[in-house]
Design an enzyme around this catalytic site. Structure first.
Site, short mmCIF file in Angstrom:
data_model
loop_
_atom_site.label_atom_id
_atom_site.label_comp_id
_atom_site.label_asym_id
_atom_site.label_seq_id
_atom_site.Cartn_x
_atom_site.Cartn_y
_atom_site.Cartn_z
CG ASN A 12 54.99 32.41 68.24
OD1 ASN A 12 53.92 32.49 68.83
ND2 ASN A 12 55.44 33.36 67.42
CE LYS A 14 54.18 32.64 64.08
NZ LYS A 14 54.65 33.14 62.81
CG HIS A 95 56.79 37.29 66.66
ND1 HIS A 95 56.03 37.47 65.53
CD2 HIS A 95 57.42 36.10 66.52
CE1 HIS A 95 56.19 36.40 64.74
NE2 HIS A 95 57.03 35.57 65.32
CD GLU A 97 53.43 36.54 63.06
OE1 GLU A 97 52.90 36.11 64.09
OE2 GLU A 97 54.05 35.81 62.25
CD GLU A 165 61.21 34.47 65.03
OE1 GLU A 165 60.93 33.28 64.89
OE2 GLU A 165 60.39 35.31 65.39
N GLY A 171 56.90 32.04 58.29
CA GLY A 171 55.63 31.56 57.76
C GLY A 171 55.60 31.45 56.24
CB SER A 211 60.35 28.54 57.08
OG SER A 211 59.35 29.46 56.67
P1 PGA Z 1 57.33 29.93 61.33
O1 PGA Z 1 57.23 31.12 62.41
O2 PGA Z 1 58.15 28.84 61.95
O3 PGA Z 1 55.90 29.51 61.08
O4 PGA Z 1 57.98 30.50 60.11
C1 PGA Z 1 58.33 31.46 63.22
C2 PGA Z 1 57.95 32.56 64.18
O5 PGA Z 1 57.18 33.45 63.78
O6 PGA Z 1 58.40 32.59 65.34
#
Ligand code: PGA
Length: 248
Positions: A12, A14, A95, A97, A165, A171, A211
């Site tokens: 992803n 983003k 997701h 976000e 997640e 993140g 992460s």
């Molecule tokens: P990250 O994000 O690996 O940067 O923690 C995962 C995601 O949001 O799918």
């Protein structure tokens, strides 16, 4: 580990990348060994066609979001019909976000899942608890409610990959331990057995996100109910190829 579910790794991106940066990522992916893994990457909407055009067919491309109807006065949105028209056949939906920055509800996410599936897309619905919910002991209740809302919008589970997640791990560099991930994945699989069917419980991929890195992916991938990953930050880096082969 003995499961017949094919390992699945999503990237992803983003809202990151420009043509120059994407060219490097694409070159890396085109060289990657994807023989034992289904690999799907989700670039920003603006670059979907650019990436699809340059990426080897062994890697699928996903949108990071899609809307619940075909067309109309919905400024800024993208429909599954448009994605299909561009040769994009996956969408990440719900997701963290989208839920927490843009305020998307379980109900809206459910409608988006339903419509994307109707248009023939494969979907990656995302679920996960926030830190206060984990600390308050309500993780299973939270993810079960999110699953219930997904379930009422899915007829064909062969087109669904569930991404667990935990919001506190996204993140933050604070990855769930393999035991923490396995515990929730197992409960999600039980939930599918109790609420959908044994067959769906056995065949549906449940992937972990939050992460994930080259350094922690191997231990996580050893867990029997972790069928792969949804990777954010590390999907923009060369180490993504190592994550794709976390189980090899
Ligand atoms: P990250 O994000 O690996 O940067 O923690 C995962 C995601 O949001 O799918």
């Amino acid at each position: 580990m003995s499961s017949t579910r094919k390992f699945f790794v999503g990237g992803n991106f983003k809202m990151n990348g420009d043509k120059k940066m994407l060219d490097v990522i694409i070159e890396n992916l085109n060289k990657a060994n994807c023989a034992n893994t289904d690999v799907v990457v989700a670039p920003p909407t603006a670059y979907l066609s650019y990436v699809r055009g340059k990426l080897d067919g062994k890697v699928s491309v996903a949108a990071q979001n899609s809307y619940k109807v075909a067309k109309g006065a919905f400024t800024g949105e993208t429909s599954p019909d448009m994605l299909v028209d561009l040769g994009i056949n996956w969408a990440i939906l719900g997701h963290s976000e989208r839920r927490h920055v843009f305020g998307e509800s379980d109900a809206l996410i459910g409608e988006k899942i339903k419509y994307a599936l109707e248009r023939g897309l494969y979907v990656i619905p995302c679920i996960g608890e926030k830190l206060d919910q984990r600390e308050g002991g309500t993780t299973l209740q939270v993810v079960s409610e999110q699953m219930a809302s997904i379930k009422s919008n899915v007829n064909d589970w062969s087109k669904v990959v569930i991404a667990y997640e935990p919001v506190w791990a996204i993140g933050t560099g604070k990855v769930a331990t393999p035991e923490q991930a396995q515990e929730v994945h197992l409960q999600l699989r039980k939930w599918l057995a109790d609420n959908v069917s044994d067959a769906v419980s056995k065949s549906t991929r449940i992937i972990y996100g939050g992460s994930v890195s080259a350094g922690n992916c191997k231990e996580l991938a050893k867990q029997p109910d972790v069928d792969g990953f949804l990777v954010g930050g590390a999907s923009l880096k060369p180490e993504f190829s190592d994550i794709i082969n976390a189980r090899s």
